[in-house]
Design a protein around this motif. Structure first.
Motif, PDB file in Angstrom:
ATOM      1  N   GLU A 224     -23.753  17.436 -30.252  1.00  0.00           N
ATOM      2  CA  GLU A 224     -22.362  17.150 -30.575  1.00  0.00           C
ATOM      3  C   GLU A 224     -21.442  18.049 -29.744  1.00  0.00           C
ATOM      4  O   GLU A 224     -21.795  19.180 -29.425  1.00  0.00           O
ATOM      5  CB  GLU A 224     -22.146  17.430 -32.066  1.00  0.00           C
ATOM      6  CG  GLU A 224     -20.768  17.189 -32.576  1.00  0.00           C
ATOM      7  CD  GLU A 224     -20.651  17.546 -34.053  1.00  0.00           C
ATOM      8  OE1 GLU A 224     -19.525  17.444 -34.564  1.00  0.00           O
ATOM      9  OE2 GLU A 224     -21.641  17.924 -34.680  1.00  0.00           O
TER      10      GLU A 224
ATOM     11  N   HIS B  71     -30.791  24.772 -31.719  1.00  0.00           N
ATOM     12  CA  HIS B  71     -30.066  26.004 -31.989  1.00  0.00           C
ATOM     13  C   HIS B  71     -29.209  25.859 -33.233  1.00  0.00           C
ATOM     14  O   HIS B  71     -28.892  24.762 -33.662  1.00  0.00           O
ATOM     15  CB  HIS B  71     -29.177  26.381 -30.796  1.00  0.00           C
ATOM     16  CG  HIS B  71     -29.943  26.643 -29.554  1.00  0.00           C
ATOM     17  ND1 HIS B  71     -30.558  27.838 -29.303  1.00  0.00           N
ATOM     18  CD2 HIS B  71     -30.223  25.855 -28.492  1.00  0.00           C
ATOM     19  CE1 HIS B  71     -31.169  27.786 -28.140  1.00  0.00           C
ATOM     20  NE2 HIS B  71     -30.982  26.585 -27.618  1.00  0.00           N
TER      21      HIS B  71
ATOM     22  N   THR C 132     -31.052  34.167 -37.357  1.00  0.00           N
ATOM     23  CA  THR C 132     -30.407  33.627 -36.165  1.00  0.00           C
ATOM     24  C   THR C 132     -31.147  34.022 -34.899  1.00  0.00           C
ATOM     25  O   THR C 132     -31.028  33.352 -33.880  1.00  0.00           O
ATOM     26  CB  THR C 132     -28.951  34.099 -36.061  1.00  0.00           C
ATOM     27  OG1 THR C 132     -28.929  35.529 -35.987  1.00  0.00           O
ATOM     28  CG2 THR C 132     -28.137  33.640 -37.261  1.00  0.00           C
TER      29      THR C 132
ATOM     30  N   VAL D 252     -25.510  26.597 -35.287  1.00  0.00           N
ATOM     31  CA  VAL D 252     -24.122  26.365 -34.877  1.00  0.00           C
ATOM     32  C   VAL D 252     -23.584  27.590 -34.134  1.00  0.00           C
ATOM     33  O   VAL D 252     -22.800  27.467 -33.201  1.00  0.00           O
ATOM     34  CB  VAL D 252     -23.252  26.043 -36.099  1.00  0.00           C
ATOM     35  CG1 VAL D 252     -21.789  25.903 -35.714  1.00  0.00           C
ATOM     36  CG2 VAL D 252     -23.731  24.775 -36.778  1.00  0.00           C
ATOM     37  N   GLN D 253     -24.043  28.791 -34.512  1.00  0.00           N
ATOM     38  CA  GLN D 253     -23.585  29.998 -33.832  1.00  0.00           C
ATOM     39  C   GLN D 253     -24.091  30.038 -32.392  1.00  0.00           C
ATOM     40  O   GLN D 253     -23.572  30.784 -31.564  1.00  0.00           O
ATOM     41  CB  GLN D 253     -24.087  31.255 -34.557  1.00  0.00           C
ATOM     42  CG  GLN D 253     -23.524  31.422 -35.944  1.00  0.00           C
ATOM     43  CD  GLN D 253     -24.301  30.662 -37.011  1.00  0.00           C
ATOM     44  OE1 GLN D 253     -25.287  30.014 -36.717  1.00  0.00           O
ATOM     45  NE2 GLN D 253     -23.838  30.740 -38.235  1.00  0.00           N
TER      46      GLN D 253
ATOM     47  N   PHE E 200     -22.956  21.776 -29.116  1.00  0.00           N
ATOM     48  CA  PHE E 200     -23.951  22.131 -30.127  1.00  0.00           C
ATOM     49  C   PHE E 200     -25.282  21.538 -29.682  1.00  0.00           C
ATOM     50  O   PHE E 200     -25.395  20.343 -29.449  1.00  0.00           O
ATOM     51  CB  PHE E 200     -23.544  21.579 -31.496  1.00  0.00           C
ATOM     52  CG  PHE E 200     -24.578  21.775 -32.565  1.00  0.00           C
ATOM     53  CD1 PHE E 200     -24.971  23.048 -32.943  1.00  0.00           C
ATOM     54  CD2 PHE E 200     -25.152  20.696 -33.203  1.00  0.00           C
ATOM     55  CE1 PHE E 200     -25.921  23.239 -33.924  1.00  0.00           C
ATOM     56  CE2 PHE E 200     -26.096  20.872 -34.187  1.00  0.00           C
ATOM     57  CZ  PHE E 200     -26.479  22.141 -34.546  1.00  0.00           C
ATOM     58  N   TRP E 201     -26.315  22.391 -29.520  1.00  0.00           N
ATOM     59  CA  TRP E 201     -27.618  21.971 -29.003  1.00  0.00           C
ATOM     60  C   TRP E 201     -28.590  21.695 -30.132  1.00  0.00           C
ATOM     61  O   TRP E 201     -28.485  22.268 -31.215  1.00  0.00           O
ATOM     62  CB  TRP E 201     -28.180  23.044 -28.075  1.00  0.00           C
ATOM     63  CG  TRP E 201     -27.291  23.291 -26.905  1.00  0.00           C
ATOM     64  CD1 TRP E 201     -26.341  24.250 -26.787  1.00  0.00           C
ATOM     65  CD2 TRP E 201     -27.243  22.532 -25.693  1.00  0.00           C
ATOM     66  NE1 TRP E 201     -25.705  24.153 -25.576  1.00  0.00           N
ATOM     67  CE2 TRP E 201     -26.242  23.107 -24.881  1.00  0.00           C
ATOM     68  CE3 TRP E 201     -27.947  21.439 -25.214  1.00  0.00           C
ATOM     69  CZ2 TRP E 201     -25.933  22.627 -23.625  1.00  0.00           C
ATOM     70  CZ3 TRP E 201     -27.635  20.961 -23.955  1.00  0.00           C
ATOM     71  CH2 TRP E 201     -26.651  21.546 -23.187  1.00  0.00           C
ATOM     72  N   ARG E 202     -29.589  20.845 -29.880  1.00  0.00           N
ATOM     73  CA  ARG E 202     -30.537  20.393 -30.889  1.00  0.00           C
ATOM     74  C   ARG E 202     -31.362  21.529 -31.487  1.00  0.00           C
ATOM     75  O   ARG E 202     -31.555  21.595 -32.687  1.00  0.00           O
ATOM     76  CB  ARG E 202     -31.470  19.336 -30.306  1.00  0.00           C
ATOM     77  CG  ARG E 202     -32.466  18.801 -31.338  1.00  0.00           C
ATOM     78  CD  ARG E 202     -33.371  17.774 -30.771  1.00  0.00           C
ATOM     79  NE  ARG E 202     -34.211  18.383 -29.746  1.00  0.00           N
ATOM     80  CZ  ARG E 202     -34.999  17.718 -28.942  1.00  0.00           C
ATOM     81  NH1 ARG E 202     -35.038  16.414 -29.010  1.00  0.00           N
ATOM     82  NH2 ARG E 202     -35.727  18.327 -28.050  1.00  0.00           N
TER      83      ARG E 202
ATOM     84  N   LYS F 286     -17.312  22.819 -25.803  1.00  0.00           N
ATOM     85  CA  LYS F 286     -18.267  23.616 -26.566  1.00  0.00           C
ATOM     86  C   LYS F 286     -19.319  22.662 -27.117  1.00  0.00           C
ATOM     87  O   LYS F 286     -19.006  21.721 -27.839  1.00  0.00           O
ATOM     88  CB  LYS F 286     -17.565  24.358 -27.697  1.00  0.00           C
ATOM     89  CG  LYS F 286     -18.442  25.373 -28.384  1.00  0.00           C
ATOM     90  CD  LYS F 286     -17.630  26.219 -29.347  1.00  0.00           C
ATOM     91  CE  LYS F 286     -18.453  27.353 -29.868  1.00  0.00           C
ATOM     92  NZ  LYS F 286     -17.655  28.222 -30.750  1.00  0.00           N
TER      93      LYS F 286
ATOM     94  N   LEU G 228     -18.269  20.216 -30.004  1.00  0.00           N
ATOM     95  CA  LEU G 228     -17.521  20.832 -31.085  1.00  0.00           C
ATOM     96  C   LEU G 228     -16.052  21.066 -30.757  1.00  0.00           C
ATOM     97  O   LEU G 228     -15.205  20.991 -31.640  1.00  0.00           O
ATOM     98  CB  LEU G 228     -18.182  22.175 -31.469  1.00  0.00           C
ATOM     99  CG  LEU G 228     -19.623  22.085 -31.945  1.00  0.00           C
ATOM    100  CD1 LEU G 228     -20.179  23.470 -32.183  1.00  0.00           C
ATOM    101  CD2 LEU G 228     -19.735  21.250 -33.194  1.00  0.00           C
TER     102      LEU G 228
ATOM    103  N   ALA H 214     -23.878  27.593 -30.258  1.00  0.00           N
ATOM    104  CA  ALA H 214     -23.154  26.636 -29.419  1.00  0.00           C
ATOM    105  C   ALA H 214     -22.561  27.363 -28.216  1.00  0.00           C
ATOM    106  O   ALA H 214     -22.132  28.507 -28.322  1.00  0.00           O
ATOM    107  CB  ALA H 214     -22.062  25.943 -30.224  1.00  0.00           C
ATOM    108  N   THR H 215     -22.548  26.697 -27.071  1.00  0.00           N
ATOM    109  CA  THR H 215     -22.083  27.337 -25.838  1.00  0.00           C
ATOM    110  C   THR H 215     -20.981  26.522 -25.195  1.00  0.00           C
ATOM    111  O   THR H 215     -20.881  25.315 -25.381  1.00  0.00           O
ATOM    112  CB  THR H 215     -23.238  27.461 -24.833  1.00  0.00           C
ATOM    113  OG1 THR H 215     -23.783  26.166 -24.589  1.00  0.00           O
ATOM    114  CG2 THR H 215     -24.327  28.382 -25.354  1.00  0.00           C
TER     115      THR H 215
END
Length: 109
Positions: free
Chosen positions: A78, A102, A56, A104-105, A98-100, A96, A80, A107-108
């Protein structure tokens, strides 16, 4: 040269890369691939992080899609989750994302 712009969501570390030699008391020379030939190979010890094999924390350079000026664009993939927080006289909605580049953990909000 910077690996990317200093933005809140930019990766903190890129690598791992092999240490070729220790230069002086607090500097190390790193082995970079040919794509990073324009980056100076000497780094202060405070700019390095020990690689413990945690997948990670490692962001491979090939997957980033780095431009010729060593920057990349963050693209949202996406949404989330959504939240609505109420203040005294208004509501603030947050999402929240989900970035391309990164996991899933990563996600910001």
């Amino acid at each position: 040269m910077r690996f990317s712009r200093k933005v809140k969501l930019s990766p903190r570390y890129v690598g791992p890369y092999e240490i070729l030699q220790r230069v002086g008391e607090v500097a190390y020379e790193l082995a970079f691939p040919a794509e990073l030939a324009s980056v100076h190979p000497l780094f202060h010890v405070s700019m390095l992080k020990k690689c413990l094999g945690d997948p990670t924390s490692i962001l491979p350079f090939e997957r980033l899609g780095v431009d010729e000026n060593l920057s990349f664009e963050e693209v949202p993939v996406e949404i989330l989750d959504k939240q609505v927080k109420g203040l005294r006289n208004k509501e603030i909605s947050t999402v929240k994302v989900f970035w391309r580049n990164h996991l899933v953990q990563g996600a910001t909000w």
